[in-house]
Write an enzyme that holds these catalytic residues in place. Structure first.
Site: not given
Ligand code: AMP
Length: 205
Positions: A24, A99, A138, A144, A155
């Site tokens: 995504k 989310r 990745r 990361r 996650r």
């Molecule tokens: P992502 O890159 O979207 O996978 O986000 C990485 C991390 O950022 C997630 O595992 C959460 O810890 C935090 N995070 C990102 N978006 C949100 C959200 N909408 N609500 C809460 N935590 C978030």
């Protein structure tokens, strides 16, 4: 974009959703570039703050590393600030927010105060094994810190328990486009463009 230029949607307020490893992030950037709208990725905002050592970054480092969610109120405030900037006035592509259902309500409140709403939700459909394989790759390529096996599994659980339910909420509004997320990058981008085009969503710039 395949949309008839006469029949273009005046706004492009989009959300891209999919499990971690669905691609995504990559597709979101491609689609947003094609439409001339900014990507608003909460994960990228948090990671940039962690890298820069800001107060926000210090607050969220441990949360991200564990694969947990940052508190809704804090995340929603950050998104509201970002969406209030001029470049997001008629269009944006949200990646990673909302989310959970509480965040859907926050976003609804924010947008409805401007008589606006999401125009489309792009749901990238990728089998769990494929997501896991891509995440493993990745982890090696990008290093990361939240791409450890335990954090990835956590996650994916949060996605299934908290994020997947928001899709049915948006489905009831008739704005979800389910896209087959397996194929070449170009094929998947073309599928998304076609689905948005069918809604009359085309280039804004
Ligand atoms: P992502 O890159 O979207 O996978 O986000 C990485 C991390 O950022 C997630 O595992 C959460 O810890 C935090 N995070 C990102 N978006 C949100 C959200 N909408 N609500 C809460 N935590 C978030």
């Amino acid at each position: 974009m395949t949309a008839d230029r006469q029949d273009q949607h005046p706004t492009a307020r989009l959300l891209i959703v999919g499990p971690q490893g669905s691609g995504k992030g990559t597709q979101g950037v491609r689609v947003a570039e094609a439409l001339g709208i900014p990507v608003v990725s909460t994960g990228d905002i948090f990671r940039a703050n962690i890298k820069d050592g800001t107060d926000l970054g210090k607050k969220v480092t441990a949360i991200l590393d564990a694969g947990d969610l940052v508190p809704d109120e804090l995340t929603s405030e950050i998104v509201r600030d970002r969406l209030s900037q001029d470049d997001a006035a008629t269009g944006f592509l949200l990646d990673g927010y909302p989310r959970n259902t509480a965040q859907v309500s926050h976003l609804d409140d924010f947008l409805s105060a401007q008589s606006a709403a999401l125009d489309a939700v792009i749901l990238l459909d990728v089998p769990r094994e494929e997501s896991m394989a891509r995440l493993g790759l990745r982890a090696v390529e990008q290093g990361r810190s939240d791409d450890t096996e335990a954090a990835i599994a956590h996650r994916l659980d949060i996605y299934e328990n908290e994020t997947a339910p928001i899709i049915s909420e948006y489905q009831e509004r008739g704005i979800v486009d389910r896209i087959d997320g397996v194929g070449s990058l170009d094929e998947i981008t073309a599928r998304i463009s076609a689905a948005l085009g069918a809604r009359g969503i085309g280039q804004l710039v």
